[in-house]
Design an enzyme around this catalytic site. Structure first.
Site, PDB file in Angstrom:
ATOM      1  N   LYS A 151      10.757 -37.347   3.058  1.00 13.52           N
ATOM      2  CA  LYS A 151      11.649 -38.463   2.715  1.00 13.52           C
ATOM      3  C   LYS A 151      13.111 -38.046   2.733  1.00 13.52           C
ATOM      4  O   LYS A 151      13.974 -38.832   3.140  1.00 13.52           O
ATOM      5  CB  LYS A 151      11.287 -39.038   1.345  1.00 13.52           C
ATOM      6  CG  LYS A 151      11.684 -38.179   0.157  1.00 13.52           C
ATOM      7  CD  LYS A 151      11.448 -38.900  -1.140  1.00 13.52           C
ATOM      8  CE  LYS A 151      11.814 -38.026  -2.326  1.00 13.52           C
ATOM      9  NZ  LYS A 151      13.238 -37.681  -2.375  1.00 13.52           N
ATOM     10  N   THR A 152      13.409 -36.825   2.314  1.00 10.09           N
ATOM     11  CA  THR A 152      14.807 -36.373   2.312  1.00 10.09           C
ATOM     12  C   THR A 152      15.348 -36.313   3.728  1.00 10.09           C
ATOM     13  O   THR A 152      16.495 -36.698   3.990  1.00 10.09           O
ATOM     14  CB  THR A 152      14.926 -34.989   1.637  1.00 10.09           C
ATOM     15  OG1 THR A 152      14.408 -35.070   0.312  1.00 10.09           O
ATOM     16  CG2 THR A 152      16.373 -34.542   1.589  1.00 10.09           C
ATOM     17  N   ASP A 173      17.658 -43.013  -3.528  1.00  7.60           N
ATOM     18  CA  ASP A 173      16.558 -42.051  -3.508  1.00  7.60           C
ATOM     19  C   ASP A 173      15.761 -42.160  -4.803  1.00  7.60           C
ATOM     20  O   ASP A 173      16.297 -42.562  -5.844  1.00  7.60           O
ATOM     21  CB  ASP A 173      17.128 -40.636  -3.340  1.00  7.60           C
ATOM     22  CG  ASP A 173      16.052 -39.612  -3.017  1.00  7.60           C
ATOM     23  OD1 ASP A 173      14.940 -40.013  -2.621  1.00  7.60           O
ATOM     24  OD2 ASP A 173      16.328 -38.406  -3.145  1.00  7.60           O
ATOM     25  N   GLU A 174      14.485 -41.777  -4.768  1.00  2.00           N
ATOM     26  CA  GLU A 174      13.612 -41.776  -5.953  1.00  2.00           C
ATOM     27  C   GLU A 174      13.671 -43.124  -6.685  1.00  2.00           C
ATOM     28  O   GLU A 174      13.821 -43.192  -7.910  1.00  2.00           O
ATOM     29  CB  GLU A 174      14.004 -40.635  -6.911  1.00  2.00           C
ATOM     30  CG  GLU A 174      14.001 -39.254  -6.286  1.00  2.00           C
ATOM     31  CD  GLU A 174      12.605 -38.699  -6.037  1.00  2.00           C
ATOM     32  OE1 GLU A 174      11.622 -39.444  -6.230  1.00  2.00           O
ATOM     33  OE2 GLU A 174      12.501 -37.532  -5.626  1.00  2.00           O
ATOM     34  N   GLN A 202       4.558 -41.324  -7.946  1.00  2.04           N
ATOM     35  CA  GLN A 202       5.296 -40.259  -8.622  1.00  2.04           C
ATOM     36  C   GLN A 202       6.268 -40.816  -9.668  1.00  2.04           C
ATOM     37  O   GLN A 202       7.261 -40.175 -10.003  1.00  2.04           O
ATOM     38  CB  GLN A 202       6.045 -39.409  -7.596  1.00  2.04           C
ATOM     39  CG  GLN A 202       5.125 -38.697  -6.622  1.00  2.04           C
ATOM     40  CD  GLN A 202       5.861 -37.752  -5.698  1.00  2.04           C
ATOM     41  OE1 GLN A 202       6.434 -36.746  -6.127  1.00  2.04           O
ATOM     42  NE2 GLN A 202       5.864 -38.061  -4.407  1.00  2.04           N
ATOM     43  N   ARG A 210       2.656 -30.419  -5.958  1.00  2.00           N
ATOM     44  CA  ARG A 210       3.675 -29.362  -5.876  1.00  2.00           C
ATOM     45  C   ARG A 210       3.146 -28.173  -5.069  1.00  2.00           C
ATOM     46  O   ARG A 210       3.917 -27.327  -4.622  1.00  2.00           O
ATOM     47  CB  ARG A 210       4.071 -28.852  -7.281  1.00  2.00           C
ATOM     48  CG  ARG A 210       4.694 -29.849  -8.249  1.00  2.00           C
ATOM     49  CD  ARG A 210       5.796 -30.667  -7.637  1.00  2.00           C
ATOM     50  NE  ARG A 210       5.265 -31.913  -7.116  1.00  2.00           N
ATOM     51  CZ  ARG A 210       5.896 -32.671  -6.222  1.00  2.00           C
ATOM     52  NH1 ARG A 210       7.057 -32.294  -5.721  1.00  2.00           N
ATOM     53  NH2 ARG A 210       5.364 -33.802  -5.794  1.00  2.00           N
TER      54      ARG A 210
END
Length: 752
Positions: free
Chosen positions: A33-34, A224-225, A255, A607
């Site tokens: 996504k980044t 973002d997020e 998330q 993670r």
């Protein structure tokens, strides 16, 4: 641009190239996504959009910094003109320009958590309230929650339901505290972190000229997020995007784990309702983890009802199965983890940085730390005391703050008699109370103190302090941050105070102050910093987030799962997978709470890149008691085909070639340690107790009795056995299955 697109998959390319209109990018864990967000911004600039007209909002300064650096590699120094940063830093910048419109001065102070708690503690003391009921932590949390939900102190006072709730909780004067707190902040020309959002929303609501200015300015808005946004953040960005409608949000509902901070998952779940022509792109390919880890995570999160449908997949190798290990105690759990880290590191040529140990609560780290120390394995704990939270640093920053904002009451409290000037706490409180009662700015009182006090040593000390602050303010106006800070540090007496302290601790504190000045010098020398004033430096460090700490050594990382979001490691250990610990006992009151806990476990699983180890213990010390534990329901929700259960040494030696029959046998053994009725298939709800519920004496409880528990409802006692000086019972509850309870704590009532 074609070279950029070559680095993206088909869906990523489509998300980057969709320039106009509202866009939602649902990005699964490890799906890049980044990269998509970075390339999307770079593409807009290459298509001729002015960087000044692009607003990009993140949740950490580190994320913003890394994204800007990546964009600069693509489009050059134009990337420096982007409006990019955290919600708090960007809106603080806007408020610096527009503060006077809502009654603040542009040099307002940003109060940190310690400042807020200090102010609340003093208000409680002034009102003569019970500080056991009105704890600063509780008050701060309630005020923060109110602001995040757009409830000002005025609205709070008018809300009868909220007032009634406060009365029932034993804090009937909370609304009054909230009012006084808000007024004191305003009088001190100070804002807390939540005010940066609330006041921005207020500014846009009440001043249409300002709203129109920034609506026109920000032609493109990217967030973002997005799953972590709260109501006030969503309200602001929706207003800003209403003119051009070019809003792009990126996030993963799976998330969303920050409800306790005010994050509202409905923002992402309901985003489609707000924009009829919304374009949705799903990034479902995971580039981070092995297939076994990805599929295990999928098998868990599918149990959540409130979610956006997606199927995360990966083309990576299957890799190792997810290891599930049982320990008899938490001490043994720590030992097994430390041994595994030691062996995995040697066997696979890994560094300590490749390992992370995650847990639900900070208290769990003790046994793990002890085991790592015995093995000589270096480790770091993320979330510990940061550099800017050290006492000597906060003391020096308080001098900088007060010299910049002469009405900052909390900074004044901290520095007026440190180093000692002979000005006692009583004198200080009299000055502050006089300021509040007469609604006079603190600095006006200090400048005219001669007319209010008799001549003497105390008056002379205050006058000397006032003169010193005046000289500091001249330095701030005429010099850059470093020169002004050096002057203040030297003439405040703080450097001399710590230099004269020849103890080891004193020397360390002195070196820390020198390091602070080094940091300010680096800030001034940074060519990318346009405004090099001390007030700008103060704003920058006040908005640092806990995720902005850099790795400084090769060490195993220990942290809570909440702190791990956004990070990745070769090998991940998740400790304490037991009922009432994970999921937390505090999160079993509603389906929404339980689903947030499940999302937290999903974050922990994802993670891991190469190996994932899940640990649970049969006994654990909690609150000074050795408690019997049962495995977490979440373990039972994982598809067993992706799991390897059993002895740690066997797991280390086994590869992915192990047959499925082995897993079936392992699961049978695993099930013996669990309740006979899987909790994952049960309705999670709190049973209503009897209206006259009163627990029966332990000696009245017998095997075969039907009993009632205030939380688990009705059940039958299967057996009772001695447990040290206590007794424990296995009870089959009608809605929650078998539970093993220590009778002196369980509070069971014999059902009539």
């Amino acid at each position: 641009m074609s070279l950029i697109l070559e680095n993206l998959n088909e869906v990523q390319q489509s998300a980057v190239l969709q320039e106009k209109g509202p866009v939602m990018i649902i990005a699964g864990a490890g799906s890049g996504k980044t990269r998509v967000l970075t390339y999307r911004i770079a593409h807009l600039i290459q298509q001729g959009v002015e960087p000044f007209r692009i607003l990009a909002l993140t949740f950490t300064n580190k994320a913003a910094r890394e994204m800007r650096e990546r964009i600069e590699q693509i489009v050059g120094t134009e990337a420096r003109n982007l409006w990019m940063g955290t919600f708090h830093s960007v809106f603080a910048k806007i408020l610096r320009f527009e503060a006077e419109k809502i009654g603040y001065q542009s040099n307002f102070t940003i109060y940190d958590t310690d400042d807020v708690k200090s102010l609340l503690k003093n208000i409680v003391k002034e009102l003569g309230l019970n500080d056991k009921l009105y704890k600063p932590n509780v008050l701060y949390s309630k005020i923060s929650n109110a602001k995040n939900n757009l409830i000002t102190w005025q609205l709070y006072g008018e809300n009868l339901d909220l007032r009634l709730e406060d009365e029932n909780s034993g804090r009937p004067r909370f609304a009054e505290i909230y009012k006084i707190y808000s007024q004191r902040c305003f009088q001190a020309n100070a804002m807390d972190f939540d005010d940066l959002l609330l006041n921005t929303n207020k500014l846009l609501d009440n001043h249409l000229d300002v709203l129109n200015k920034y609506q026109y300015k920000f032609e493109y808005i990217l967030i973002d997020e997005f799953q972590d946004t709260n109501l006030v953040q969503y309200s602001i960005t929706k207003k800003l995007a209403s003119l051009h409608q070019n809003i792009c949000v990126v996030g993963d509902d799976a998330q969303s784990i920050y409800a306790f901070r005010g994050a509202n998952i409905q923002n992402i779940l309901n985003f489609e309702r707000d924009y009829d022509d919304l374009k949705i792109f799903k990034l479902e390919q995971n580039y981070r983890s092995t297939d076994n880890i990805v599929q295990a995570a999928n098998s868990l999160i599918k149990h959540n009802k409130a979610q956006l449908p997606k199927k995360v997949w990966t083309s990576n190798d299957s890799g190792y199965k997810v290891s599930v290990l049982k320990s008899n105690t938490d001490a043994e759990e720590g030992r097994l983890i430390a041994e595994s880290v030691f062996e995995e590191r040697l066997a696979n040529g890994l560094k300590n940085n490749d390992f992370a140990i995650l847990y639900r609560t900070n208290a769990q780290s003790r046994a793990i730390e002890e085991s790592l120390r015995r093995k000589g394995i270096p480790y770091r704990i993320i979330g510990g005391l940061s550099f800017y939270q050290r006492k000597e640093i906060k003391d020096m920053l308080a001098y900088f703050r007060f010299a910049t904002n002469i009405n900052d009451v909390e900074a004044f409290r901290r520095i007026i008699n440190y180093p000692k000037r002979g000005i006692g706490a009583t004198t200080v409180e009299k000055i502050i109370v006089y300021s509040y009662e007469n609604e006079m700015p603190l600095w006006d009182i200090l400048e005219n103190i001669s007319s209010m006090m008799r001549p003497g040593k105390i008056l002379t000390a205050i006058l000397d302090f006032v003169q010193f602050i005046k000289s500091c303010r001249i330095q701030i106006e005429e010099k850059d941050a470093y020169d002004a800070a050096s002057f203040i540090a030297k003439h405040s007496g703080l450097l001399r105070e710590l230099y004269d302290d020849k103890t080891v601790e004193g020397r360390v504190r002195y070196e820390n102050l020198q390091e602070l000045l080094n940091g300010i010098k680096a800030f001034v020398d940074n060519p990318e910093v346009e405004e090099k004033s001390l007030s700008t430096f103060l704003q920058e460090i006040s908005l640092l987030t806990s995720s902005d700490q850099e790795k400084v050594e090769d060490a195993v990382t220990l942290m809570t799962i909440h702190m791990s979001k956004g990070l990745e490691f070769q090998n991940v250990y998740i400790a304490g997978l037991e009922e009432n610990l994970f999921p937390s006992q505090m999160m079993l009151e509603s389906r929404a709470d339980l689903e947030e806990e499940r999302r937290l476990f999903y974050v922990a699983i994802t993670r891991a890149k190469r190996r994932l180890f899940l640990h649970y213990a049969l006994q654990r010390y909690r609150f000074g008691k050795l408690l019997i534990c049962e495995p977490s329901r979440f373990l039972n929700e994982l598809d067993p085909v992706y799991l390897e259960l059993g002895d740690r040494k066997n797991i280390v030696q086994k590869s992915t070639a192990t047959s499925n029959s082995n897993y079936v046998n392992s699961l049978k053994n695993f099930g013996k340690a669990k309740s006979s009725k899987p909790t994952s298939t049960l309705q999670i709800r709190k049973s209503k107790p009897s209206t006259n519920f009163k627990s029966s004496p332990v000696e009245c409880l017998k095997e075969g009795q039907r009993v009632e528990h205030i939380k688990f409802g009705f059940g039958e006692i299967l057996n009772i056995e001695k447990f040290g000086n206590d007794k424990r019972a296995k009870v089959n509850f009608e809605e929650f299955g078998d539970k093993t309870l220590i009778l002196s704590f369980a509070k069971l009532k014999v059902a009539e």
